[in-house]
Each structure stands twice: as C-alpha cells, then as structure tokens.
Design a protein around this motif. Structure first.
Motif, PDB file in Angstrom:
ATOM      1  N   VAL A 157      -5.625  11.374 -47.577  1.00 20.44           N
ATOM      2  CA  VAL A 157      -4.851  13.100 -48.527  1.00 20.44           C
ATOM      3  C   VAL A 157      -4.477  12.353 -49.951  1.00 20.44           C
ATOM      4  N   LEU A 158      -4.055  10.681 -49.889  1.00 15.55           N
ATOM      5  CA  LEU A 158      -3.382   9.823 -50.294  1.00 15.55           C
ATOM      6  C   LEU A 158      -4.330   8.986 -50.667  1.00 15.55           C
ATOM      7  N   PRO A 159      -5.603   8.753 -50.824  1.00 14.51           N
ATOM      8  CA  PRO A 159      -6.191   7.725 -51.985  1.00 14.51           C
ATOM      9  C   PRO A 159      -5.881   6.981 -53.028  1.00 14.51           C
ATOM     10  N   GLU A 160      -5.190   7.482 -53.471  1.00 16.59           N
ATOM     11  CA  GLU A 160      -4.316   6.993 -54.652  1.00 16.59           C
ATOM     12  C   GLU A 160      -2.974   5.680 -54.579  1.00 16.59           C
ATOM     13  N   ILE A 161      -3.408   5.558 -53.331  1.00 23.18           N
ATOM     14  CA  ILE A 161      -1.911   4.606 -52.406  1.00 23.18           C
ATOM     15  C   ILE A 161      -3.170   3.168 -53.046  1.00 23.18           C
ATOM     16  N   VAL A 162      -4.235   3.093 -53.488  1.00 27.38           N
ATOM     17  CA  VAL A 162      -4.836   1.586 -53.510  1.00 27.38           C
ATOM     18  C   VAL A 162      -4.015   1.270 -54.985  1.00 27.38           C
ATOM     19  N   LYS A 163      -4.158   1.844 -55.636  1.00 31.24           N
ATOM     20  CA  LYS A 163      -3.603   1.698 -57.271  1.00 31.24           C
ATOM     21  C   LYS A 163      -2.385   1.111 -57.476  1.00 31.24           C
ATOM     22  N   LYS A 164      -1.676   0.744 -55.591  1.00 27.48           N
ATOM     23  CA  LYS A 164      -0.515   0.939 -56.381  1.00 27.48           C
ATOM     24  C   LYS A 164       0.238  -0.702 -56.215  1.00 27.48           C
ATOM     25  N   HIS A 165      -0.807  -1.571 -56.516  1.00 29.95           N
ATOM     26  CA  HIS A 165      -1.000  -3.443 -56.324  1.00 29.95           C
ATOM     27  C   HIS A 165      -2.046  -4.016 -57.268  1.00 29.95           C
ATOM     28  N   ASN A 166      -0.990  -4.856 -57.525  1.00 32.14           N
ATOM     29  CA  ASN A 166      -2.423  -5.730 -58.481  1.00 32.14           C
ATOM     30  C   ASN A 166      -2.541  -6.698 -57.230  1.00 32.14           C
ATOM     31  N   VAL A 167      -3.637  -6.481 -57.059  1.00 37.37           N
ATOM     32  CA  VAL A 167      -4.333  -7.261 -56.425  1.00 37.37           C
ATOM     33  C   VAL A 167      -5.530  -7.771 -56.278  1.00 37.37           C
ATOM     34  N   ASP A 168      -5.544  -9.647 -56.281  1.00 37.99           N
ATOM     35  CA  ASP A 168      -7.042 -10.333 -55.875  1.00 37.99           C
ATOM     36  C   ASP A 168      -8.206  -8.936 -55.804  1.00 37.99           C
ATOM     37  N   ALA A 169      -7.853  -9.131 -54.041  1.00 36.80           N
ATOM     38  CA  ALA A 169      -8.602  -7.872 -53.707  1.00 36.80           C
ATOM     39  C   ALA A 169      -8.030  -7.005 -52.647  1.00 36.80           C
ATOM     40  N   VAL A 170      -9.280  -5.540 -52.282  1.00 36.42           N
ATOM     41  CA  VAL A 170      -9.218  -5.631 -51.319  1.00 36.42           C
ATOM     42  C   VAL A 170      -9.711  -5.798 -49.817  1.00 36.42           C
ATOM     43  N   THR A 171      -8.741  -5.195 -48.600  1.00 35.43           N
ATOM     44  CA  THR A 171     -10.014  -5.523 -47.639  1.00 35.43           C
ATOM     45  C   THR A 171      -9.285  -4.036 -46.858  1.00 35.43           C
ATOM     46  N   ALA A 172     -10.296  -3.684 -46.125  1.00 35.86           N
ATOM     47  CA  ALA A 172     -10.978  -2.849 -45.300  1.00 35.86           C
ATOM     48  C   ALA A 172     -11.536  -2.768 -43.965  1.00 35.86           C
ATOM     49  N   PHE A 173     -10.547  -3.324 -42.765  1.00 34.45           N
ATOM     50  CA  PHE A 173     -11.368  -3.825 -41.523  1.00 34.45           C
ATOM     51  C   PHE A 173     -11.679  -3.082 -40.663  1.00 34.45           C
ATOM     52  N   GLU A 174     -12.555  -2.477 -40.393  1.00 33.17           N
ATOM     53  CA  GLU A 174     -12.381  -1.243 -39.726  1.00 33.17           C
ATOM     54  C   GLU A 174     -11.259  -0.235 -39.680  1.00 33.17           C
ATOM     55  N   ILE A 175     -11.702   0.472 -41.365  1.00 36.11           N
ATOM     56  CA  ILE A 175     -10.577   1.385 -42.002  1.00 36.11           C
ATOM     57  C   ILE A 175     -11.581   2.610 -41.697  1.00 36.11           C
ATOM     58  N   PHE A 176     -12.705   2.096 -42.748  1.00 34.58           N
ATOM     59  CA  PHE A 176     -13.502   3.654 -42.605  1.00 34.58           C
ATOM     60  C   PHE A 176     -13.874   4.390 -42.291  1.00 34.58           C
ATOM     61  N   GLU A 177     -14.225   4.141 -41.557  1.00 34.45           N
ATOM     62  CA  GLU A 177     -15.116   4.819 -40.119  1.00 34.45           C
ATOM     63  C   GLU A 177     -13.599   5.836 -39.701  1.00 34.45           C
ATOM     64  N   HIS A 178     -12.883   5.696 -39.938  1.00 31.78           N
ATOM     65  CA  HIS A 178     -11.466   6.750 -39.448  1.00 31.78           C
ATOM     66  C   HIS A 178     -11.181   8.022 -40.623  1.00 31.78           C
ATOM     67  N   LEU A 179     -11.945   7.661 -41.793  1.00 29.00           N
ATOM     68  CA  LEU A 179     -11.866   8.337 -43.082  1.00 29.00           C
ATOM     69  C   LEU A 179     -12.612   9.566 -42.741  1.00 29.00           C
ATOM     70  N   LEU A 180     -12.724  10.887 -43.022  1.00 28.05           N
ATOM     71  CA  LEU A 180     -12.976  12.088 -43.944  1.00 28.05           C
ATOM     72  C   LEU A 180     -14.049  11.609 -45.133  1.00 28.05           C
ATOM     73  N   SER A 181     -13.155  11.183 -45.703  1.00 23.45           N
ATOM     74  CA  SER A 181     -13.955  10.782 -47.165  1.00 23.45           C
ATOM     75  C   SER A 181     -13.557   9.265 -48.067  1.00 23.45           C
ATOM     76  N   PRO A 182     -14.351   8.263 -47.195  1.00 25.26           N
ATOM     77  CA  PRO A 182     -13.917   7.117 -47.598  1.00 25.26           C
ATOM     78  C   PRO A 182     -14.171   6.876 -49.173  1.00 25.26           C
ATOM     79  N   PHE A 183     -15.305   7.736 -49.913  1.00 26.12           N
ATOM     80  CA  PHE A 183     -15.893   7.649 -51.154  1.00 26.12           C
ATOM     81  C   PHE A 183     -14.187   7.568 -52.057  1.00 26.12           C
ATOM     82  N   ASN A 184     -13.734   8.981 -51.742  1.00 27.29           N
ATOM     83  CA  ASN A 184     -12.216   8.505 -52.658  1.00 27.29           C
ATOM     84  C   ASN A 184     -11.413   7.751 -52.998  1.00 27.29           C
ATOM     85  N   VAL A 185     -11.001   7.132 -51.516  1.00 29.78           N
ATOM     86  CA  VAL A 185     -10.688   5.818 -51.414  1.00 29.78           C
ATOM     87  C   VAL A 185     -11.478   4.824 -52.127  1.00 29.78           C
TER      88      VAL A 185
END
Length: 171
Positions: free
Chosen positions: A57-85
């Motif tokens: 619902v809120l994929p834009e959350i990933v844009k909130k912080h300026n970071v070196d990397a994004v990690t997603a450990f055992e997350i994408f399998e729970h999403l209906l649309s991981p593409f948007n994130v």
C-alpha cells in the motif's frame, strides 16, 4: 525474548552481507526491528528498520531515508507486488533473501497469524527476472539449505534442496 532463532540462516545471511557490503554501512532494512537487525548492528552496520507499514500500500516508504543499501531478508515473499517496492528504491545497492519454492512443500501459511503468509515462494529465475524488470543488475547470488531435525521424506529432502536464495544487486 526470542527463543527460536534460525541461527544457521542468520549465519549464512550475515556472511553473505559482509561479503557484498562490508561494514560500516547504513542500511534500510525492510521490516520491523528484529533479532537480525541486532546482529547487523553487532557487526558494524547502522540499521534503520521500517515500522511495519504495508509495503504493498505504501511502497514509497523505501524513499524515506538516504542509505548505502536496502536489505530485505524474507520480506518480498509476503508482498502481493514486490515490483513496486523494488522500482522505488533509491539506494544503489540491494541485498535480499527469499525462500525458494520447494516442490515437496506448499507455500508457508501460519495458522495463527493472518499476516505471516507467503504470497510468493520463488524459483531463482523468477526472483532474478523480477529484479531485472525493476532495473536491478544482479552482481552475486547464493543458495543454502534449511535442514530440520525430524524423521521423514521431507526432512531428508531439506538436507539437499536449497531453501533460501540470497541476491546482491546494484543500480
């Protein structure tokens, strides 16, 4: 507080993370703070977690912080649309793990927690394709098994069939 930690999975994951993104680094870790967040911090990473927002619902959350990397450990399998994130991530590095689809076991679905379910369990090529379609270039991958100490046909297969798939990708 945490009684049943997946120690071997955590060991594989931290080893993979250290190989592809040596500390120190600032990471946005998708998902709420958890035992692995603490392990990353103990290994020299600065970790910012999301707060449990619904990333479908809120994929834009990933844009909130300026970071070196994004990690997603055992997350994408729970999403209906991981593409948007994946498409909205602005960091130039992504480290993710997903459970692989096992032909001898159905997708995970908790009987007690309506949110703890897997909408996707990926074949490695499916996750690769998802990353490529969302403009990520895969740099390194790794798979590992998830054996359990039980008797039976499935436990024997778990000793040989990779269950987890780790990917390091860049933009």
């Amino acid at each position: 507080m945490y009684t049943k930690l997946p120690v071997k999975r955590y060991e594989h994951t931290i080893t993979f993370l250290q190989k592809v993104l040596p500390a120190p680094a600032t990471i946005l870790d998708l998902g709420i703070r958890n035992p692995f967040s603490e392990i990353m911090e103990q290994n020299g990473y600065t970790v910012i977690n999301t707060d449990g927002e619904d990333l479908d619902v809120l994929p834009e959350i990933v844009k909130k912080h300026n970071v070196d990397a994004v990690t997603a450990f055992e997350i994408f399998e729970h999403l209906l649309s991981p593409f948007n994130v994946l498409k909205l991530i602005e960091a130039s590095k992504l480290i993710a793990t997903v459970p692989l689809n096992l032909w001898f076991a159905k997708a995970y679905r908790s009987k007690t927690d309506m949110w703890d379910r897997h909408y996707h369990e990926f074949e490695d090529w499916q996750f690769d394709w998802l990353l490529e379609k969302s403009d990520w270039k895969i740099q390194e991958t790794e798979k590992w098994t998830s054996p359990i100490n039980k008797i039976g046909f499935r436990p024997i297969l778990r000793k040989f069939s990779p269950r987890y798939y780790a990917v390091y990708a860049t933009r």
